[in-house]
Design a protein around this motif. Structure first.
Motif, PDB file in Angstrom:
ATOM      1  N   ASP A 197      20.781  12.570  49.609  1.00  0.00           N
ATOM      2  CA  ASP A 197      22.203  12.314  49.846  1.00  0.00           C
ATOM      3  C   ASP A 197      22.576  12.575  51.296  1.00  0.00           C
ATOM      4  O   ASP A 197      23.388  11.849  51.879  1.00  0.00           O
ATOM      5  CB  ASP A 197      23.057  13.191  48.928  1.00  0.00           C
ATOM      6  N   VAL A 198      22.000  13.616  51.892  1.00  0.00           N
ATOM      7  CA  VAL A 198      22.246  13.893  53.306  1.00  0.00           C
ATOM      8  C   VAL A 198      21.807  12.708  54.156  1.00  0.00           C
ATOM      9  O   VAL A 198      22.547  12.245  55.043  1.00  0.00           O
ATOM     10  CB  VAL A 198      21.504  15.171  53.749  1.00  0.00           C
ATOM     11  N   LYS A 258      21.352   9.611  53.248  1.00  0.00           N
ATOM     12  CA  LYS A 258      22.186   8.434  52.980  1.00  0.00           C
ATOM     13  C   LYS A 258      23.528   8.548  53.699  1.00  0.00           C
ATOM     14  O   LYS A 258      24.028   7.562  54.257  1.00  0.00           O
ATOM     15  CB  LYS A 258      22.399   8.275  51.481  1.00  0.00           C
ATOM     16  N   THR A 259      24.110   9.737  53.714  1.00  0.00           N
ATOM     17  CA  THR A 259      25.368   9.947  54.424  1.00  0.00           C
ATOM     18  C   THR A 259      25.204   9.648  55.905  1.00  0.00           C
ATOM     19  O   THR A 259      26.119   9.102  56.554  1.00  0.00           O
ATOM     20  CB  THR A 259      25.846  11.396  54.235  1.00  0.00           C
ATOM     21  N   ASP A 269      28.137  22.326  50.906  1.00  0.00           N
ATOM     22  CA  ASP A 269      27.820  21.836  52.249  1.00  0.00           C
ATOM     23  C   ASP A 269      26.376  22.135  52.627  1.00  0.00           C
ATOM     24  O   ASP A 269      25.856  23.230  52.356  1.00  0.00           O
ATOM     25  CB  ASP A 269      28.727  22.504  53.282  1.00  0.00           C
ATOM     26  N   ILE A 274      27.355  18.529  56.101  1.00  0.00           N
ATOM     27  CA  ILE A 274      27.426  17.324  55.268  1.00  0.00           C
ATOM     28  C   ILE A 274      27.714  17.762  53.842  1.00  0.00           C
ATOM     29  O   ILE A 274      26.995  18.591  53.270  1.00  0.00           O
ATOM     30  CB  ILE A 274      26.138  16.499  55.361  1.00  0.00           C
ATOM     31  N   GLN A 275      28.777  17.215  53.289  1.00  0.00           N
ATOM     32  CA  GLN A 275      29.208  17.581  51.943  1.00  0.00           C
ATOM     33  C   GLN A 275      28.321  16.926  50.904  1.00  0.00           C
ATOM     34  O   GLN A 275      28.180  15.705  50.863  1.00  0.00           O
ATOM     35  CB  GLN A 275      30.658  17.148  51.718  1.00  0.00           C
ATOM     36  N   GLY A 276      27.693  17.746  50.071  1.00  0.00           N
ATOM     37  CA  GLY A 276      26.925  17.244  48.951  1.00  0.00           C
ATOM     38  C   GLY A 276      27.701  17.386  47.665  1.00  0.00           C
ATOM     39  O   GLY A 276      28.870  17.775  47.660  1.00  0.00           O
ATOM     40  N   SER A 277      27.064  17.084  46.556  1.00  0.00           N
ATOM     41  CA  SER A 277      27.750  17.155  45.270  1.00  0.00           C
ATOM     42  C   SER A 277      28.078  18.588  44.872  1.00  0.00           C
ATOM     43  O   SER A 277      29.037  18.831  44.143  1.00  0.00           O
ATOM     44  CB  SER A 277      26.885  16.507  44.185  1.00  0.00           C
TER      45      SER A 277
END
Length: 301
Positions: A98-99, A101-102, A26, A20-23
């Motif tokens: 964020d993970v 939420k994705t 990964d 999962i791509q974060g800001s």
């Protein structure tokens, strides 16, 4: 098939691996099961593999999300940053949010051990509307840790003080034989009785051996003094506490259990707190997985 893919296939059947791509990079993620979402964060010097006894059982009732936190396993590993900000538990917490939420989860239950518990606690303090229930394993908050450290604590938890030394002192010393430090932490702490799966133990050793992983470990401990302790002081001055129901578990034979007033400390930070001491040392998920699983099942439902 890589080492990690093989271990995930063996120990987490039915879980889906994904990056999962974060800001900043990964985050390696596994998702399995069905039901209410549950995020589980590992400690150091481990990876998501530490949950191999517990997560598949919880996946019968929950959608279980396992990640390698930044700096560990297959996730990205930031280098040195001013005042170690990349490894503050606040930055960690935002990344894990964020993970989730994705994956489509706005609110969720949360379990953390060791460093993962520090990230989980920060998440519950900073984002109280996102965390439904919080389970913490074998820590006291970093401000309380340093305020209550004695010579005996410093002796038993020596790496808290070694790894925070200015760069590159600890990095250079560790690089000569990185597996020795990982092995010592995993097997040499007071009260330690963990029975590791041999293949998972080797994966832990491999995970901490690269130069970027060594930097990550040091930076995370430095962030405790430069970032996390400051955030704790701000919370204490503001009277901020954890509002969700909280379970605090600890090993009675470990450093936390023998040297800190766990109930007293956590009662001040989490008024709605349940306590569960266990007859083991620090690495609860691999020392007493059956007992830990039962406590989690009773609390999370």
């Amino acid at each position: 098939m890589t080492l990690y893919e093989d271990l995930d296939r063996r120990f987490f059947p039915g879980f889906k691996r994904q990056k999962i791509q974060g800001s900043d990079g990964d985050i390696q993620t596994l998702v399995g099961g069905s039901g209410p979402p549950l995020l589980m964060l590992h400690g150091d010097p481990q990876t998501h593999l530490c949950w191999h006894h517990i997560a598949p059982e919880l996946a019968r009732d929950y959608t279980v999300v396992l990640t390698d936190i930044r700096g560990r396993g297959e996730s990205h590993k930031p280098g040195r940053t001013p005042e170690n900000v990349a490894y503050s538990k606040r930055v960690h917490a935002r990344e894990q949010l964020d993970v989730m939420k994705t994956l489509g989860f706005e609110t969720f239950r949360l379990v953390g051990h060791d460093r993962g518990a520090r990230i989980s606690r920060r998440m519950a303090l900073d984002f109280p509307d996102r965390i439904e229930r919080l389970a913490i394993m074998d820590i006291v908050p970093i401000l309380d840790f340093y305020e209550n450290t004695t010579a005996k604590v410093a002796q038993d938890y020596y790496y808290f003080f070694f790894l925070t030394q200015p760069s590159p002192i600890p990095e250079d010393l560790i690089k000569g034989s990185p597996e020795k430090l990982t092995r010592q932490i995993l097997t040499g702490l007071p009260g330690q009785v963990a029975l590791y799966d041999p293949d998972i133990f080797e994966a832990y050793l491999a995970s901490g051996a690269s130069e970027e992983a060594i930097v990550a470990m040091c930076e995370c401990f430095r962030a405790g003094l430069s970032q996390d302790i400051h955030h704790d002081r701000e919370d204490r001055e503001a009277g901020r506490t954890i509002v969700c129901p909280t379970l605090v578990m600890w090993g009675e034979q470990g450093v936390v259990g023998t040297h800190f007033d766990v109930r007293g400390i956590w009662s001040r930070w989490a008024p709605d707190c349940t306590f569960a001491p266990l007859p083991c040392g620090h690495f609860i998920p691999e020392e007493k997985p059956a007992l830990a699983l039962q406590r989690l099942r009773d609390f999370l439902k």
